[in-house]
Design an enzyme around this catalytic site. Structure first.
Site, PDB file in Angstrom:
ATOM      1  N   GLN A 186       2.295  -1.730  14.077  1.00 31.19           N
ATOM      2  CA  GLN A 186       1.659  -0.187  14.231  1.00 31.19           C
ATOM      3  C   GLN A 186       1.656   0.312  15.467  1.00 31.19           C
ATOM      4  O   GLN A 186       1.946   1.457  15.507  1.00 31.19           O
ATOM      5  CB  GLN A 186       0.195  -0.163  13.534  1.00 31.19           C
ATOM      6  N   GLU A 237      -7.626 -25.832 -10.881  1.00 35.08           N
ATOM      7  CA  GLU A 237      -8.815 -25.469 -11.400  1.00 35.08           C
ATOM      8  C   GLU A 237      -9.605 -24.276 -10.646  1.00 35.08           C
ATOM      9  O   GLU A 237     -10.545 -23.667 -11.199  1.00 35.08           O
ATOM     10  CB  GLU A 237      -9.743 -26.533 -11.817  1.00 35.08           C
ATOM     11  N   GLU A 273     -11.625 -12.917   5.625  1.00 31.50           N
ATOM     12  CA  GLU A 273     -10.311 -13.630   5.351  1.00 31.50           C
ATOM     13  C   GLU A 273     -10.430 -14.851   6.173  1.00 31.50           C
ATOM     14  O   GLU A 273      -9.606 -15.727   5.691  1.00 31.50           O
ATOM     15  CB  GLU A 273      -9.038 -12.733   5.708  1.00 31.50           C
ATOM     16  N   HIS A 287      -6.414   0.015   7.442  1.00 30.81           N
ATOM     17  CA  HIS A 287      -7.248  -1.177   8.097  1.00 30.81           C
ATOM     18  C   HIS A 287      -7.582  -0.650   9.624  1.00 30.81           C
ATOM     19  O   HIS A 287      -6.594  -0.207   9.974  1.00 30.81           O
ATOM     20  CB  HIS A 287      -6.246  -2.429   7.998  1.00 30.81           C
ATOM     21  N   SER A 307     -20.069 -26.982 -17.481  1.00 36.17           N
ATOM     22  CA  SER A 307     -21.160 -27.853 -18.263  1.00 36.17           C
ATOM     23  C   SER A 307     -22.382 -27.833 -17.416  1.00 36.17           C
ATOM     24  O   SER A 307     -22.375 -27.554 -16.173  1.00 36.17           O
ATOM     25  CB  SER A 307     -20.442 -29.152 -18.258  1.00 36.17           C
ATOM     26  N   GLN A 311       0.848  -1.223  -0.113  1.00 34.04           N
ATOM     27  CA  GLN A 311      -0.198   0.033   0.093  1.00 34.04           C
ATOM     28  C   GLN A 311       0.912   1.385   0.087  1.00 34.04           C
ATOM     29  O   GLN A 311       0.461   2.250  -0.770  1.00 34.04           O
ATOM     30  CB  GLN A 311      -0.928   0.000   1.199  1.00 34.04           C
ATOM     31  N   GLY A 346      -1.793  -3.093  -3.174  1.00 28.64           N
ATOM     32  CA  GLY A 346      -1.121  -1.675  -3.823  1.00 28.64           C
ATOM     33  C   GLY A 346      -0.613  -1.488  -5.115  1.00 28.64           C
ATOM     34  O   GLY A 346      -0.801  -0.414  -5.644  1.00 28.64           O
TER      35      GLY A 346
END
Ligand code: NAD
Ligand code: MG
Length: 329
Positions: free
Chosen positions: A85, A230, A194, A107, A251, A27, A133
């Site tokens: 932080q 996949e 998350e 956040h 399908s 970020q 970011g």
């Protein structure tokens, strides 16, 4: 729901103000470069010896140590990893805050769970691009933007929301559209998403499918293709056009099988588990666990990482991806 665009935001609110971007990672680099290109006065704050100092300087940005940058700035955006932080705040920011300053986040964790308790005379806001970011930077350079969410936790100036919108404009967010949220909603939904779906839910679904097939005697390589490889094709279709678009593209057998049998896998028990997980997020139970885990230097975190790396699906996958020249190392 109200959406905010360029015409709702005034970059003049940021003119004459110094913006310190602390951290120059995913970020940080995008915010710093986009704001600079939008004509703002930007300084990057980093800790001594950080290898990103050279990166930021090479990109033409001014770099200072965290505390110097915080002292010089009117607006401080916290883009260092969430786990550090609160230490960066205590050591480098707190004593350099002045009345009228703005403390910003991408956040809400540290504010919502009281790991950072800012003084009352500053604005506390959030501007969170809804993408990594690198996409924030790439879209900005292309004259576009990625959607942002903004929030106001504390409005000392009476202009906190307008400042958040102006900042969002500076990084290109109002080009795409901005949605207002709260620190509580952003933090709790982000953690839930998350854990239940994006990171925790998906990986365990893949592993359980893989291990069920291997346990029944099928070749691990074939199980890997069916249950992991996949996944990308399916997720790309969902991303582009929603769940129905994905079902339109597979399908009829896959569509009927998915619609009829999916709810047997993610049934009542899984939904109950999701509710419990959400409760642990809402009560701060998860936050406490994660904060203590970090204080203890991550013994469980490291063990879980190691166990995953050593698991069969990871070993098989490393070998198979070696056969796919288009997948970057
Ligand atoms: P990151 O790990 O990519 O970058 C962190 C930066 O901080 C690096 O430049 C690192 O060198 C620097 N740093 C480390 N220790 C430091 C210190 N003591 N002082 C100063 N700088 C230090 O982190 P990120 O993913 O950009 O996350 C930053 C914030 O953005 C977090 O709050 C995160 O939740 C939020 N966020 C991230 C994303 C994303 O997609 N990555 C999206 C939305 C919000
Ligand atoms: Mg998130």
């Amino acid at each position: 729901m109200k959406l905010y665009y360029d015409s709702d935001a005034d970059l003049n609110l940021l003119k004459g103000k110094k913006i310190a971007i602390l951290g120059y990672g995913s970020q940080g680099h995008a915010h710093a470069l986009n704001l600079k290109d939008s004509g703002m006065d930007v300084v990057v704050g980093l800790n001594a010896g950080n290898p990103d100092i050279e990166k930021a300087e090479k990109a033409g940005l001014t770099v200072q140590l965290n505390d110097e940058a915080a002292k010089a700035a009117d607006i401080i955006m916290m883009l260092v990893p969430d786990q550090i932080q609160s230490a960066v705040y205590e050591n480098d920011i707190k004593s350099n805050l002045q009345a009228g300053n703005v403390l910003a986040f991408a956040h809400g964790f540290n504010i919502h769970y009281n790991q950072i308790v800012p003084p009352k005379d500053i604005d506390v806001i959030m501007i969170a691009p809804k993408s990594p970011g690198h996409l924030v930077r790439r879209q900005y350079e292309a004259g576009q933007g990625v959607p942002n969410i903004i929030a106001v936790y504390q409005d000392a100036s009476g202009k906190a929301k307008d400042i958040a919108l102006a900042y969002s404009k500076g990084i290109g967010g109002t080009r795409a559209g901005v949605i207002e949220t709260t620190f509580k909603e952003e933090t709790e939904t982000d953690l839930f998403g998350e854990q239940a779906v994006l990171c925790g839910g998906v990986t365990e679904l893949i592993r359980a499918g893989f291990e069920t097939l291997v346990g029944a005697g099928y070749q691990p390589e074939i199980a890997y293709f069916e249950c992991l490889h996949e996944m990308k094709l399916i997720v790309d279709l969902i991303y582009e056009g929603g769940l129905s678009r994905m079902y339109y593209s597979v399908s009829d057998t896959a569509e009927y099988g998915g619609l009829a049998k999916g709810p047997k896998i993610i049934g009542k028990e899984s939904r109950e588990a999701m509710k419990k997980l959400l409760e642990d997020i809402q009560t701060g139970e998860f936050a406490t666990e994660w904060i203590l885990e970090n204080k203890a230097n991550g013994p469980k975190f490291n063990a879980l990482r190691r166990l995953l790396q050593n698991s069969q699906i990871e070993q098989v996958g490393a070998k198979l991806r070696g056969m796919m020249s288009w997948i970057k190392k």
